[in-house]
Design a protein around this motif. Structure first.
Motif, short mmCIF file in Angstrom:
data_model
loop_
_atom_site.label_atom_id
_atom_site.label_comp_id
_atom_site.label_asym_id
_atom_site.label_seq_id
_atom_site.Cartn_x
_atom_site.Cartn_y
_atom_site.Cartn_z
N ASP A 129 38.80 34.18 -6.25
CA ASP A 129 39.24 35.19 -5.30
C ASP A 129 39.16 36.59 -5.92
O ASP A 129 38.74 37.55 -5.27
N LYS A 130 39.53 36.70 -7.19
CA LYS A 130 39.48 37.99 -7.87
C LYS A 130 38.04 38.44 -8.11
O LYS A 130 37.69 39.61 -7.88
N ILE A 131 37.20 37.51 -8.54
CA ILE A 131 35.81 37.85 -8.87
C ILE A 131 35.02 38.25 -7.64
O ILE A 131 34.27 39.24 -7.65
N VAL A 132 35.15 37.50 -6.55
CA VAL A 132 34.33 37.73 -5.35
C VAL A 132 34.69 39.05 -4.67
O VAL A 132 33.88 39.61 -3.93
N ARG A 133 35.87 39.59 -4.94
CA ARG A 133 36.23 40.90 -4.38
C ARG A 133 35.44 42.04 -5.05
O ARG A 133 35.38 43.14 -4.52
N ASP A 134 34.86 41.75 -6.21
CA ASP A 134 33.97 42.73 -6.84
C ASP A 134 32.74 42.91 -5.95
O ASP A 134 32.11 41.91 -5.58
N PRO A 135 32.36 44.15 -5.60
CA PRO A 135 31.23 44.35 -4.69
C PRO A 135 29.93 43.70 -5.12
O PRO A 135 29.16 43.22 -4.28
N MET A 136 29.68 43.63 -6.45
CA MET A 136 28.44 42.99 -6.92
C MET A 136 28.44 41.50 -6.60
O MET A 136 27.44 40.95 -6.13
#
Length: 333
Positions: free
Chosen positions: A99-106
């Protein structure tokens, strides 16, 4: 350059959905406006919607009708998080980390590509190549039969008869420092497909070396020789030959002496360099001394089109790379 005009027309004929994860960045916004104006692609901007609209207004850029995806409020967030978790759970991924990683735009943009919500992705104006390659390799991965991601340059030399009327494709000049024979074979195959799909060339692929057909013997030559054999075995339908010195690859008189009977020698329009040092030096020599136009570097080898930008790029550069990415997406139907 005439080729870019052709690429623009190809992009317009079948508009693809291209996601820009750096949606809040000024050059990306200017490029998005131009792409919309010229109907080159359907752009998706990733970022905070309020910031994007405010910046676009300040730049006097019309982004009306352009889709904006905010990772933190997107209806697709949970779908992407769950899919990313499934992809990486064997690597120790948890739902919370996902959840934290996928919120990164890349990562969010790369998940859009993976899930079919975008056809291609362009980034790099404010991110490093590693920032682009990491999620690309974790999520999208390489195309079937291709072992690694590489890069290519389209070189157009004015008033030149070499290649296809002065046009040649060079690889790999930007990504892989010292490819193995197996990797070099993969690069050759990827670049041949690029020449066909982007440049509409019938590829004649020269595997470059300081030796021509056994004129010298060294472990560096043996690598190129083995790569040539592997590429031919993997894709017997492609016209690949080597090892060839540069003059034997592109000058027919030299080819007649050094590699008689070769269907590539003297006629090559795709040049595969044995390592990154020679490739990088080679394209820059041609660009400067011959005043060639160099389009690239553009990535190849991903299962879906992902392309990198220089952090010194202009809005025009982004428009060009988006058009090329759209054409790559068309070829992957």
């Amino acid at each position: 350059m005439e080729l870019m005009k052709q690429i623009y027309e190809m992009a317009k004929n079948d508009m693809k959905n291209i996601v820009l994860p750096e949606g809040e960045e000024e050059r990306n916004l200017k490029a998005a406006g131009e792409i919309k104006k010229n109907s080159l692609a359907n752009i998706i901007l990733v970022g905070n919607s309020e910031k994007i609209r405010e910046k676009a207004k300040g730049l006097d850029v019309d982004i009306s009708g352009i889709r904006i995806e905010d990772p933190n409020s997107s209806v697709n967030l949970s779908k992407y998080v769950n899919e990313f978790y499934e992809l990486r759970k064997n690597k120790g991924m948890t739902i919370e980390k996902a959840d934290k990683i996928v919120r990164d735009p890349m990562y969010f943009a790369t998940m859009m590509l993976k899930m079919g919500d975008a056809d291609g992705m362009v980034s790099g104006a404010i991110h490093t190549t590693g920032d682009l390659l990491r999620p690309g390799l974790q999520i999208v991965k390489t195309a079937p039969g291709i072992s690694l991601v590489s890069s290519f340059f389209i070189m157009h030399v004015p008033n030149c008869d070499y290649g296809d009327g002065g046009m040649l494709v060079f690889s790999d000049c930007a990504v892989n420092p010292n490819p193995t024979a197996e990797e070099l074979a993969s690069i050759a195959i990827s670049t041949a497909e690029t020449a066909k799909n982007i440049c509409h060339m019938e590829p004649k692929v020269a595997m470059l070396s300081f030796s021509t057909m056994g004129s010298a013997d060294h472990e560096l030559v043996q690598k190129v020789r083995k790569a040539t054999e592997l590429a031919k075995q993997m894709r017997p339908d492609l016209n690949i030959d080597g090892e060839l010195q540069l003059d034997a690859a592109i000058v027919q008189k030299v080819a007649d002496q050094k590699a008689p009977g070769s269907s590539v020698a003297g006629k090559a329009n795709v040049l595969i360099f044995p390592d990154l040092q020679s490739g990088n030096i080679g394209y820059k020599l041609v660009q400067r001394f011959a005043r060639a136009e160099a389009i690239g570097p553009v990535c190849q080898g991903f299962a879906k089109p992902i392309n990198d930008l220089s952090r010194g790029c202009s809005a025009e550069d982004i428009v060009n790379v988006v058009a090329i990415t759209a054409v790559q997406a068309q070829a992957q139907k």
